[in-house]
Design an enzyme around this catalytic site. Structure first.
Site, short mmCIF file in Angstrom:
data_model
loop_
_atom_site.label_atom_id
_atom_site.label_comp_id
_atom_site.label_asym_id
_atom_site.label_seq_id
_atom_site.Cartn_x
_atom_site.Cartn_y
_atom_site.Cartn_z
N GLU A 118 -5.51 -5.91 1.19
CA GLU A 118 -4.15 -5.48 0.40
C GLU A 118 -4.28 -4.03 0.07
O GLU A 118 -3.35 -3.55 0.14
CB GLU A 118 -4.57 -6.28 -0.94
CG GLU A 118 -3.21 -6.05 -1.98
CD GLU A 118 -1.89 -6.27 -1.40
OE1 GLU A 118 -1.84 -7.24 -0.51
OE2 GLU A 118 -1.02 -6.01 -2.01
N ASP A 119 -5.38 -3.46 -0.02
CA ASP A 119 -5.62 -2.04 -0.56
C ASP A 119 -5.89 -1.13 0.44
O ASP A 119 -6.00 0.13 0.17
CB ASP A 119 -6.65 -2.02 -1.57
CG ASP A 119 -5.99 -2.93 -3.05
OD1 ASP A 119 -4.87 -2.97 -3.02
OD2 ASP A 119 -6.98 -3.03 -3.91
#
Ligand code: MN
Length: 702
Positions: A118-119
């Protein structure tokens, strides 16, 4: 989820004793600074993490954990958290929490990697390739849940819970990492902006703490609750904590005295018991104060002790010794060893007037039972077992998890090649449910569902528009024909009759505009019409014969999948047999409310939105309609299962269940279900009322 526990307005309505306490501490400023557990250790080194794992798992794959550590650290690079700490400190702490639960290598590695997709630029394919598909799947599941966090608002909680349950169905370890992730985020909540802080804390109380409780993970649950409590009601938290500390200080000698007396009594009979004075938790104290409107002193006059022995035999022998040595307080004996709680909790509970004439509450259990009481499903030593996946292991060994699996499995299961499939068709189903879009596997299927959903929605609007137009023509005593409208299309600047009808249905075009385009002399009878509608609405709300004659222009309502853009009251639904009204919302269609719905009050000033509607149910193809009920359910093993069984046996369809614990004895269940009609619903409610485990059932009208 029921929100009453965390509703800020309710937090202010503290019971008398709690309010007094809060004031008492506010006058002692030095106490308001007390903070709960705050952990901010220096970044753990690679070696420390491996060492933690090695302590409980001698066969750990160190190379794997080392790879995951380095990979995640590099991926997060110079990212920082709100606290200013390197971002990597977060996944590392999450992994450390999971080593406390003694979890397997794949879970620890997934914890280290859980925020990478996600990051950071990392992809699922890369994780699969480097760490294998097992870990890849876990990280992917966690990524999906992380996206949910971002969009989550109070109203989205129920949906979050549903998705969470689906992710857990794939692999329970997703839940364990998610809980550890939430725990670390709660521990470091101070650095998050206030608005988000409150939302996270509420969600923690509403979803994560109850889920941890369901899974028997009491250590996790208690810490989550206390951290959320501290955020949501800091004054109350500080006051309770200060009182608890003062109490522990005051009674230190008494507690160790009781510990010693108990230990030596057991030793006299040859039982090696560990006896521990139990520290009560701020949130559980507060809940009792809120619920019982009693003061702190009344709650703290009972000392809790945990007695841990070797085996079940010794549990009962220890109980015998306690009961023959000290007077028993009646009504407080519970044997959860012979009948475990649904979350696998086992213990004997009893209260006696013990040494020093002090009321002493005892929980007697084996060390193994204690592990399960503290760690729940995580106590099932996942790493030890080579037979099958952790999910299979837990399904075998854990009632809590087996229950969860059963709850989830009507929902979704993936097909394998060679599976035989029965395809059920229904004339009432015009398009696949839009929610299937998130379930199907291929992009082609997703696109097809979107297309079908769009087409079906358009068709619904066109259908509604046509009815609205035809009603207006009946009232205006004008003749409607498609041919005539066809000729008027240029004046309406639309390409087809369907376009016109859909625009009317969506509220973009007025039916009177259509009439004027076809009959230039048409005059809108605005005042009269509104007057008539208003009286209709009032009549519907005041008079009550169920067979009240309906005006011939009433729009017939078939069901969710009819050719009208119809939905049912969002908080409570409506079922045939209810007297109903429709509320038109531009761009959304009609919402059907039972006339007893309190929500209708909001529309009283807008009579033009009220629509006369009636049920038109086809007896030959019965359809289900949504309704909501609320149940006060006695907390005992299997009570939720009993409720679900009654509903299922009577052919009700459970759509959603949310739970909130009202007291140690009761859980409030809010159940959205689908039934055929009012009679069906009443029958189910009556059956539920007949059950011992059900204290109260009511239908809910939103
Ligand atoms: Mn995270």
């Amino acid at each position: 989820m029921a929100r009453s526990r965390t509703d800020p307005s309710r937090m202010q309505h503290e019971p008398f004793s709690a309010a007094v306490l809060t004031r008492a501490v506010k006058s002692q400023p030095e106490l308001t600074e007390i903070k709960g557990k705050s952990r901010k250790p220096p970044i753990m080194r690679q070696y420390d993490l491996i060492e933690r794992v090695r302590r409980y798992n001698r066969n750990t794959d160190e190379a794997l954990l080392n790879r995951a550590y380095v990979y995640a650290m590099k991926a997060h690079g110079s990212q920082t958290r709100a606290s200013g700490d390197p971002y990597f400190s977060h996944p590392l702490e999450v992994a450390a929490i999971l080593t406390d639960l003694k979890l397997d290598d794949a879970t620890i590695a997934a914890a280290l990697l859980h925020d990478t997709i996600e990051d950071t630029p990392v992809t699922r394919a890369e994780i699969d390739q480097l760490f294998g598909p097992d870990i890849g799947r876990l990280v992917d599941g966690l990524t999906k849940l992380k996206k949910l966090d971002l969009v989550s608002k109070q109203a989205a909680q129920a949906e979050n819970l549903r998705k969470l349950l689906l992710a857990i169905a794939d692999d329970v370890r997703v839940l364990l990492v998610k809980l550890a992730d939430r725990l670390h985020n709660m521990r470091t909540l101070d650095f998050v902006p206030p608005e988000a802080r409150r939302r996270i804390a509420e969600e923690t109380l509403d979803i994560y703490a109850p889920l941890a409780a369901r899974m028997g993970m009491h250590g996790m649950r208690e810490e989550l609750e206390d951290l959320a409590f501290r955020e949501l009601n800091p004054d109350a938290y500080n006051v309770v904590l200060a009182r608890l500390r003062a109490l522990a200080e005051r009674n230190r000698d008494l507690i160790s005295d009781i510990e010693q007396q108990l230990t030596s009594k057991f030793a006299d009979s040859g039982i090696q018991a560990e006896v521990d004075g139990r520290q009560k938790r701020p949130y559980s104290i507060w809940r009792k104060m809120e619920r019982k409107s009693v003061g702190f002193e009344q709650l703290s006059d009972i000392f809790g002790f945990r007695v841990m022995v070797g085996d079940v035999q010794e549990c009962y022998r220890a109980l015998g010794i306690v009961h023959t040595t000290w007077p028993v307080v009646p009504g407080r004996f519970k044997d959860y060893i012979s009948t475990a709680k649904q979350n696998d909790y086992r213990s004997i509970h009893t209260t006696v007037i013990g040494p020093g004439r002090q009321r002493v509450e005892l929980q007697i259990r084996t060390r193994q039972m204690h592990e399960i009481a503290e760690y729940g499903i995580a106590a099932h030593a996942l790493y030890k077992d080579a037979r099958g996946s952790p999910t299979e292991l837990l399904s075998r060994e854990s009632n809590a998890y087996a229950w969860l699996r059963r709850t989830i499995e009507p929902l979704v299961s993936e097909l394998a090649n060679g599976d035989e499939v029965e395809i059920l068709t229904s004339r009432a189903q015009l398009a696949p449910p839009a929610a299937w879009e998130s379930i199907v596997v291929t992009g082609k299927a997703r696109a097809a569902i979107r297309r079908a959903t769009r087409a079906a929605v358009r068709k619904q609007y066109a259908g509604l528009g046509r009815r609205i137009v035809e009603r207006l023509f009946v009232r205006a005593k004008k003749e409607y024909s498609d041919e005539k409208l066809q000729g008027a299309l240029p004046r309406l600047a639309r390409a087809s009759i369907d376009d016109v009808m859909a625009a009317v249905g969506r509220g973009e075009m007025k039916a009177s505009d259509v009439a004027r385009a076809m009959y230039p002399d048409y005059k809108e009878e605005r005042v009269a019409r509104y007057g008539a509608k208003k009286s209709l609405a009032v009549k519907l709300k005041l008079k009550s014969p169920p067979e009240a004659p309906r005006s011939p222009s009433a729009i017939p309502i078939r069901g969710i999948n009819s050719d009208l853009p119809v939905k049912f009251a969002p908080n409570g639904g409506a079922v045939p047999g209810d007297r109903i009204v429709g509320i038109v919302t531009a761009g959304e269609g009609i919402t059907i409310y039972p006339i007893q719905s309190p929500a209708l009050k909001d529309f009283e000033e807008e009579p033009e939105r009220w629509l006369d509607v009636r049920w038109d149910v086809d007896e030959t193809t019965p359809q289900r309609f949504p309704a909501r009920i609320m149940i006060d359910n006695v907390n005992e093993p299997g009570s939720l299962a009993q409720v679900a069984t009654v509903i299922a046996e009577h052919d009700g369809n459970i759509d959603n269940i949310s739970m909130s614990r009202r007291s140690p004895d009761f859980t409030e269940l809010t159940i959205d279900l689908e039934v055929y009609d009012l009679k069906h619903l009443s029958a189910i409610i009556a059956q539920l009322r007949a059950k011992d485990v059900v204290a109260r059932v009511e239908r809910v009208n939103g």
